[in-house]
Design a protein around this motif. Sequence first.
Motif, PDB file in Angstrom:
ATOM      1  N   UNK A  39       0.966  -1.334  -0.032  1.00 48.74           N
ATOM      2  CA  UNK A  39       0.103  -0.036   0.130  1.00 48.74           C
ATOM      3  C   UNK A  39       1.023   1.360   0.074  1.00 48.74           C
ATOM      4  N   UNK A  40       1.984   1.292   0.907  1.00 44.09           N
ATOM      5  CA  UNK A  40       2.792   2.408   0.857  1.00 44.09           C
ATOM      6  C   UNK A  40       3.280   2.644  -0.572  1.00 44.09           C
ATOM      7  N   UNK A  41       3.727   1.579  -1.302  1.00 44.44           N
ATOM      8  CA  UNK A  41       4.267   1.899  -2.497  1.00 44.44           C
ATOM      9  C   UNK A  41       3.145   2.643  -3.627  1.00 44.44           C
ATOM     10  N   UNK A  42       2.183   2.532  -3.279  1.00 41.23           N
ATOM     11  CA  UNK A  42       1.027   2.865  -4.032  1.00 41.23           C
ATOM     12  C   UNK A  42       0.424   4.456  -3.764  1.00 41.23           C
ATOM     13  N   UNK A  43       1.132   4.881  -2.627  1.00 40.38           N
ATOM     14  CA  UNK A  43       0.786   6.292  -2.150  1.00 40.38           C
ATOM     15  C   UNK A  43       0.973   7.539  -2.984  1.00 40.38           C
ATOM     16  N   UNK A  44       2.139   7.533  -3.882  1.00 37.98           N
ATOM     17  CA  UNK A  44       2.090   8.559  -5.011  1.00 37.98           C
ATOM     18  C   UNK A  44       1.231   8.546  -5.853  1.00 37.98           C
ATOM     19  N   UNK A  45       0.606   7.323  -6.288  1.00 34.50           N
ATOM     20  CA  UNK A  45      -0.328   7.105  -7.533  1.00 34.50           C
ATOM     21  C   UNK A  45      -1.866   7.626  -6.636  1.00 34.50           C
ATOM     22  N   UNK A  46      -1.677   7.386  -5.486  1.00 36.84           N
ATOM     23  CA  UNK A  46      -3.110   7.618  -4.677  1.00 36.84           C
ATOM     24  C   UNK A  46      -3.269   8.959  -4.689  1.00 36.84           C
ATOM     25  N   UNK A  47      -2.095   9.882  -4.285  1.00 35.95           N
ATOM     26  CA  UNK A  47      -2.045  11.294  -3.834  1.00 35.95           C
ATOM     27  C   UNK A  47      -2.352  11.996  -5.140  1.00 35.95           C
ATOM     28  N   UNK A  48      -1.916  11.449  -6.368  1.00 37.51           N
ATOM     29  CA  UNK A  48      -2.034  11.944  -7.757  1.00 37.51           C
ATOM     30  C   UNK A  48      -3.542  12.140  -8.145  1.00 37.51           C
ATOM     31  N   UNK A  49      -4.080  10.817  -7.752  1.00 36.75           N
ATOM     32  CA  UNK A  49      -5.213  10.555  -8.057  1.00 36.75           C
ATOM     33  C   UNK A  49      -6.433  11.784  -7.205  1.00 36.75           C
ATOM     34  N   UNK A  50      -5.901  11.884  -5.985  1.00 38.20           N
ATOM     35  CA  UNK A  50      -6.797  12.708  -5.071  1.00 38.20           C
ATOM     36  C   UNK A  50      -6.638  14.115  -5.568  1.00 38.20           C
ATOM     37  N   UNK A  51      -5.541  14.494  -5.912  1.00 33.30           N
ATOM     38  CA  UNK A  51      -5.524  15.829  -6.726  1.00 33.30           C
ATOM     39  C   UNK A  51      -6.350  16.308  -7.849  1.00 33.30           C
ATOM     40  N   UNK A  52      -6.414  15.118  -8.876  1.00 28.05           N
ATOM     41  CA  UNK A  52      -7.177  15.031 -10.020  1.00 28.05           C
ATOM     42  C   UNK A  52      -8.724  15.211  -9.424  1.00 28.05           C
ATOM     43  N   UNK A  53      -9.188  14.258  -8.569  1.00 30.71           N
ATOM     44  CA  UNK A  53     -10.552  14.528  -7.885  1.00 30.71           C
ATOM     45  C   UNK A  53     -10.780  15.687  -7.461  1.00 30.71           C
ATOM     46  N   UNK A  54      -9.944  16.153  -6.515  1.00 30.31           N
ATOM     47  CA  UNK A  54     -10.155  17.522  -6.064  1.00 30.31           C
ATOM     48  C   UNK A  54     -10.064  18.705  -7.091  1.00 30.31           C
ATOM     49  N   UNK A  55      -9.455  18.524  -7.915  1.00 34.38           N
ATOM     50  CA  UNK A  55      -9.467  19.608  -9.197  1.00 34.38           C
ATOM     51  C   UNK A  55     -10.857  19.657 -10.101  1.00 34.38           C
ATOM     52  N   UNK A  56     -11.217  17.875 -10.230  1.00 35.06           N
ATOM     53  CA  UNK A  56     -12.676  17.838 -10.809  1.00 35.06           C
ATOM     54  C   UNK A  56     -13.721  18.547  -9.866  1.00 35.06           C
ATOM     55  N   UNK A  57     -13.677  18.395  -8.683  1.00 35.03           N
ATOM     56  CA  UNK A  57     -14.473  18.640  -7.727  1.00 35.03           C
ATOM     57  C   UNK A  57     -14.729  20.122  -7.879  1.00 35.03           C
ATOM     58  N   UNK A  58     -13.621  20.962  -7.902  1.00 32.33           N
ATOM     59  CA  UNK A  58     -13.478  22.353  -7.947  1.00 32.33           C
ATOM     60  C   UNK A  58     -14.031  22.973  -9.297  1.00 32.33           C
ATOM     61  N   UNK A  59     -13.870  22.052 -10.329  1.00 31.50           N
ATOM     62  CA  UNK A  59     -14.463  22.374 -11.705  1.00 31.50           C
ATOM     63  C   UNK A  59     -16.058  22.371 -11.715  1.00 31.50           C
ATOM     64  N   UNK A  60     -16.391  21.324 -10.907  1.00 24.68           N
ATOM     65  CA  UNK A  60     -17.877  21.025 -10.918  1.00 24.68           C
ATOM     66  C   UNK A  60     -18.687  22.253 -10.001  1.00 24.68           C
ATOM     67  N   UNK A  61     -17.862  22.433  -8.981  1.00 28.65           N
ATOM     68  CA  UNK A  61     -18.162  23.691  -8.037  1.00 28.65           C
ATOM     69  C   UNK A  61     -18.653  24.939  -8.659  1.00 28.65           C
ATOM     70  N   UNK A  62     -17.852  25.363  -9.816  1.00 27.25           N
ATOM     71  CA  UNK A  62     -17.651  26.505 -10.621  1.00 27.25           C
ATOM     72  C   UNK A  62     -18.815  26.724 -11.533  1.00 27.25           C
ATOM     73  N   UNK A  63     -19.386  25.281 -12.071  1.00 29.24           N
ATOM     74  CA  UNK A  63     -20.450  25.236 -12.451  1.00 29.24           C
ATOM     75  C   UNK A  63     -20.751  25.383 -14.000  1.00 29.24           C
TER      76      UNK A  63
END
Length: 83
Positions: free
Chosen positions: A59-83
């Motif tokens: 699981x520790x080895x996957x942390x960078x990939x998971x963090x990158x995915x989290x940033x992508x999801x956060x960017x998507x969430x922000x884009x959706x909020x802008x409407x």
Amino acid sequence: MPHTTTHAEAVHAAIESMGGTVLVARALVEAGRRVDLEGLDRDATALCAAVLALGVEEARLLRPALEALLRQVNDLTAQVALG
């Protein structure tokens, strides 16, 4: 002898696949299209369960990939909020 995919490799592939889905959803939102994120939420839940089933080191080895995915999801969430 063919290579057998490990659980960790399968989880990593799922992370990458979800990242691709998030990028497509973001492109749709940027184009003014409405997207339903319910499926993404369900997939994220399954992905979290798969990560939890891994050993600590795997699981520790996957942390960078998971963090990158989290940033992508956060960017998507922000884009959706802008409407």
